[in-house]
Motif scaffolding. Structure first.
Motif, PDB file in Angstrom:
ATOM      1  N   THR A 195       0.914  -0.913   0.030  1.00  0.00           N
ATOM      2  CA  THR A 195      -0.026  -0.087   0.170  1.00  0.00           C
ATOM      3  C   THR A 195       0.929   1.387   0.337  1.00  0.00           C
ATOM      4  O   THR A 195       1.453   1.723   0.530  1.00  0.00           O
ATOM      5  CB  THR A 195      -1.340   0.102   1.140  1.00  0.00           C
ATOM      6  OG1 THR A 195      -1.583  -1.306   1.112  1.00  0.00           O
ATOM      7  CG2 THR A 195      -1.689   0.744   1.084  1.00  0.00           C
ATOM      8  N   TRP A 198       0.696   7.983   0.467  1.00  0.00           N
ATOM      9  CA  TRP A 198      -0.146   9.194  -0.362  1.00  0.00           C
ATOM     10  C   TRP A 198       1.085  10.369   0.302  1.00  0.00           C
ATOM     11  O   TRP A 198       1.598  11.112   0.766  1.00  0.00           O
ATOM     12  CB  TRP A 198      -1.471   9.739   0.415  1.00  0.00           C
ATOM     13  CG  TRP A 198      -1.476  10.701  -0.685  1.00  0.00           C
ATOM     14  CD1 TRP A 198      -2.221  12.327  -0.174  1.00  0.00           C
ATOM     15  CD2 TRP A 198      -1.564  10.375  -1.901  1.00  0.00           C
ATOM     16  NE1 TRP A 198      -2.859  12.686  -1.470  1.00  0.00           N
ATOM     17  CE2 TRP A 198      -2.684  11.995  -2.591  1.00  0.00           C
ATOM     18  CE3 TRP A 198      -1.155   9.385  -3.068  1.00  0.00           C
ATOM     19  CZ2 TRP A 198      -2.761  12.125  -3.701  1.00  0.00           C
ATOM     20  CZ3 TRP A 198      -1.957   9.996  -4.241  1.00  0.00           C
ATOM     21  CH2 TRP A 198      -2.617  11.047  -4.626  1.00  0.00           C
ATOM     22  N   SER A 308       4.090   7.767  -8.152  1.00  0.00           N
ATOM     23  CA  SER A 308       2.486   7.798  -7.116  1.00  0.00           C
ATOM     24  C   SER A 308       1.487   7.028  -7.621  1.00  0.00           C
ATOM     25  O   SER A 308       0.763   7.391  -8.397  1.00  0.00           O
ATOM     26  CB  SER A 308       2.059   9.206  -7.034  1.00  0.00           C
ATOM     27  OG  SER A 308       1.719   9.509  -6.441  1.00  0.00           O
ATOM     28  N   GLN A 309       1.242   6.194  -6.788  1.00  0.00           N
ATOM     29  CA  GLN A 309      -0.113   6.162  -7.002  1.00  0.00           C
ATOM     30  C   GLN A 309      -1.725   5.647  -5.403  1.00  0.00           C
ATOM     31  O   GLN A 309      -0.833   6.949  -4.018  1.00  0.00           O
ATOM     32  CB  GLN A 309      -0.494   4.098  -6.413  1.00  0.00           C
ATOM     33  CG  GLN A 309       0.491   3.500  -7.409  1.00  0.00           C
ATOM     34  CD  GLN A 309       0.514   2.338  -7.583  1.00  0.00           C
ATOM     35  OE1 GLN A 309      -0.719   1.346  -7.610  1.00  0.00           O
ATOM     36  NE2 GLN A 309       1.234   2.004  -7.899  1.00  0.00           N
ATOM     37  N   HIS A 310      -3.107   6.061  -5.732  1.00  0.00           N
ATOM     38  CA  HIS A 310      -3.912   6.445  -4.362  1.00  0.00           C
ATOM     39  C   HIS A 310      -3.127   5.167  -3.437  1.00  0.00           C
ATOM     40  O   HIS A 310      -3.787   3.922  -4.332  1.00  0.00           O
ATOM     41  CB  HIS A 310      -5.099   7.338  -4.719  1.00  0.00           C
ATOM     42  CG  HIS A 310      -5.240   8.367  -3.810  1.00  0.00           C
ATOM     43  ND1 HIS A 310      -5.523   9.762  -4.257  1.00  0.00           N
ATOM     44  CD2 HIS A 310      -6.462   7.801  -2.996  1.00  0.00           C
ATOM     45  CE1 HIS A 310      -5.936   9.799  -2.957  1.00  0.00           C
ATOM     46  NE2 HIS A 310      -7.347   8.580  -2.567  1.00  0.00           N
ATOM     47  N   PRO A 311      -3.706   5.652  -2.793  1.00  0.00           N
ATOM     48  CA  PRO A 311      -3.737   4.641  -1.783  1.00  0.00           C
ATOM     49  C   PRO A 311      -5.240   3.629  -1.317  1.00  0.00           C
ATOM     50  O   PRO A 311      -6.468   3.828  -1.334  1.00  0.00           O
ATOM     51  CB  PRO A 311      -3.305   4.759  -0.599  1.00  0.00           C
ATOM     52  CG  PRO A 311      -3.598   6.262   0.006  1.00  0.00           C
ATOM     53  CD  PRO A 311      -3.904   6.712  -1.361  1.00  0.00           C
ATOM     54  N   GLU A 312      -4.912   2.398  -1.409  1.00  0.00           N
ATOM     55  CA  GLU A 312      -6.290   1.783  -1.072  1.00  0.00           C
ATOM     56  C   GLU A 312      -6.368   0.265  -0.044  1.00  0.00           C
ATOM     57  O   GLU A 312      -5.012  -0.085  -0.544  1.00  0.00           O
ATOM     58  CB  GLU A 312      -6.716   0.595  -2.499  1.00  0.00           C
ATOM     59  CG  GLU A 312      -7.669   2.145  -3.047  1.00  0.00           C
ATOM     60  CD  GLU A 312      -8.620   1.372  -4.605  1.00  0.00           C
ATOM     61  OE1 GLU A 312      -8.665   0.230  -4.555  1.00  0.00           O
ATOM     62  OE2 GLU A 312      -8.822   2.369  -5.617  1.00  0.00           O
ATOM     63  N   GLU A 333      -4.303   6.483   4.917  1.00  0.00           N
ATOM     64  CA  GLU A 333      -4.362   5.169   4.060  1.00  0.00           C
ATOM     65  C   GLU A 333      -5.326   4.302   4.267  1.00  0.00           C
ATOM     66  O   GLU A 333      -5.783   3.675   3.599  1.00  0.00           O
ATOM     67  CB  GLU A 333      -2.866   4.686   3.894  1.00  0.00           C
ATOM     68  CG  GLU A 333      -1.765   5.733   2.642  1.00  0.00           C
ATOM     69  CD  GLU A 333      -1.702   6.767   3.421  1.00  0.00           C
ATOM     70  OE1 GLU A 333      -0.767   7.569   3.322  1.00  0.00           O
ATOM     71  OE2 GLU A 333      -1.338   7.005   5.428  1.00  0.00           O
ATOM     72  N   GLU A 338     -12.454   8.659   1.663  1.00  0.00           N
ATOM     73  CA  GLU A 338     -11.130   9.476   0.998  1.00  0.00           C
ATOM     74  C   GLU A 338      -9.747   9.601   1.568  1.00  0.00           C
ATOM     75  O   GLU A 338      -8.841   9.608   2.555  1.00  0.00           O
ATOM     76  CB  GLU A 338     -11.796  10.950   1.810  1.00  0.00           C
ATOM     77  CG  GLU A 338     -12.643  11.819   1.570  1.00  0.00           C
ATOM     78  CD  GLU A 338     -12.810  11.757   0.422  1.00  0.00           C
ATOM     79  OE1 GLU A 338     -11.695  12.591  -0.155  1.00  0.00           O
ATOM     80  OE2 GLU A 338     -13.880  12.197  -0.634  1.00  0.00           O
ATOM     81  N   GLY A 340      -6.137   8.380   1.789  1.00  0.00           N
ATOM     82  CA  GLY A 340      -4.851   9.425   1.431  1.00  0.00           C
ATOM     83  C   GLY A 340      -4.816  10.806   1.787  1.00  0.00           C
ATOM     84  O   GLY A 340      -3.933  12.165   2.222  1.00  0.00           O
ATOM     85  N   TYR A 341      -5.801  11.353   1.952  1.00  0.00           N
ATOM     86  CA  TYR A 341      -6.564  12.948   2.201  1.00  0.00           C
ATOM     87  C   TYR A 341      -6.810  13.745   3.952  1.00  0.00           C
ATOM     88  O   TYR A 341      -6.668  12.468   4.867  1.00  0.00           O
ATOM     89  CB  TYR A 341      -7.877  12.806   1.731  1.00  0.00           C
ATOM     90  CG  TYR A 341      -7.557  13.637   0.451  1.00  0.00           C
ATOM     91  CD1 TYR A 341      -7.116  14.341  -0.682  1.00  0.00           C
ATOM     92  CD2 TYR A 341      -7.894  12.497  -0.658  1.00  0.00           C
ATOM     93  CE1 TYR A 341      -7.222  14.345  -1.902  1.00  0.00           C
ATOM     94  CE2 TYR A 341      -8.657  12.560  -1.678  1.00  0.00           C
ATOM     95  CZ  TYR A 341      -7.436  13.255  -2.410  1.00  0.00           C
ATOM     96  OH  TYR A 341      -7.648  12.720  -4.033  1.00  0.00           O
TER      97      TYR A 341
END
Length: 356
Positions: A195, A198, A308-312, A333, A338, A340-341
């Motif tokens: 993972t 971010w 860079s990737q958005h975490p899931e 994460e 939302e 990463g934010y």
């Protein structure tokens, strides 16, 4: 020393969890490895007269994020809109910069005096003895009574026991610093390792000026570039047109930018601003740069080298193991929404505390 709940990490998630526990009169101890709180919330250039800081971490709060807006208002912090009046500049390879009418109309909010004010306000709500800085966990183990932690404090090893652990670190920082090989299954370790963190591989640049000269030319301060070093630039001035500034996201991969000095990178950023805005941009009053890939408590080697990737992170199949361990993962994460934010950090904490 024994504590019912031990929180690891003093960023937004850790401090928010601490304030929630304190409001419920639940005893806890928060330990932070660094000398300052905030995690990836980080500001520089505070001006004594106004206490204005320029964000080198998260900058924006989005209109669809109710929890972070509500938290800011409950702490009497002021939100204001990101400046976006005027035209946009676009730079393509081997072409003169184009001026495009009208900046993007997406509404974004910022915090007056910078995001660090959020961290400071949360910290002030907590008992001083409940937060320990410069305390880095060197070993985390599971015992029949709960958790045992070895913590380094300026070269001295301190031992703590806790019934419950709340870890407010990104997934990869858990595997990097919290010895999961001593307590986690291989499946959990693999999920943590895969993972992305971010913002971990990113670098950000801020330049301040005597006045916002771009606004005088009907420019929003918003630029997009396929040349670099910054791929995206925005107006970073404080509200009411005070303390003029521009900030940009550096798009050069860490493997490349790590081969030049910080001075060279700053000079390249100033040169790019001068290309867009002319001589007025050539002499900023201050320059700040933060390379998050070089922060040992934010990025590991995978964050430095992978795109860079958005975490899931779907916790559902790991819930039985986490419940049995009595450990709660509240880094942004891990949020179901939302991730990463800043909003994600609050969501992850609220979900965890409802289970405690």
């Amino acid at each position: 020393m024994t504590k019912p709940i031990l929180i690891i990490g003093g960023g937004l998630a850790g401090l928010y969890a601490a304030t929630k526990l304190h409001q419920r009169n639940i005893a806890f101890l928060l330990v932070e490895a660094k000398a300052q709180l905030g995690g990836r919330i980080y500001s520089e250039g505070s001006l004594s007269a106004s206490n204005t800081g320029f964000d080198l971490g998260p900058t924006w709060i989005f209109p669809h994020q109710p929890k972070i807006q509500s938290l800011a208002k409950s702490l009497n912090l002021t939100l204001y809109e990101q400046y976006n009046q005027g035209d946009v500049l676009y730079q393509a390879p081997n072409q003169t910069a184009q001026q495009i009418p009208g900046a993007g109309d997406m509404q974004l909010f910022r915090l007056k005096h910078g995001m660090t004010t959020l961290i400071n306000k949360l910290y002030k709500q907590l008992p001083a003895k409940s937060v320990l800085l410069n305390h880095s966990v060197t070993e985390l183990t599971k015992t029949h009574k709960g958790w045992h932690l070895k913590i380094n404090n300026n070269g001295q090893t301190v031992h703590y026991n806790a019934k419950t652990v709340i870890t407010a670190l990104p997934p990869r920082m858990i595997t990097q610093h919290l010895t999961p090989e001593l307590w986690a299954s291989q499946r959990l370790i693999n999920r943590l390792n895969t993972t992305p963190t971010w913002m971990a591989g990113q670098a950000k640049f801020v330049a301040t000026f005597d006045h916002a000269f771009w606004r005088e030319r009907n420019l929003s301060g918003q630029c997009f570039s396929r040349v670099g070093p910054m791929v995206e630039i925005h107006d970073a001035s404080a509200d009411n047109n005070k303390h003029a500034a521009l900030f940009g996201f550096i798009g050069i991969p860490y493997s490349t930018r790590s081969k030049v000095t910080k001075t060279q990178l700053v000079e390249a950023c100033i040169s790019q601003l001068t290309y867009f805005y002319g001589e007025a941009a050539k002499s900023p009053t201050q320059c700040f740069i933060k390379d998050w890939a070089e922060d040992e408590f934010v990025a590991n080697n995978d964050d430095k080298t992978q795109p860079s990737q958005h975490p899931e992170f779907n916790c559902s199949e790991l819930t039985p193991e986490l419940n049995e361990l009595n450990i709660h993962l509240v880094g942004s994460e891990f949020a179901n929404k939302e991730a990463g934010y800043l909003e994600g950090a609050l969501n992850a904490v609220d979900d965890a505390l409802s289970a405690i």
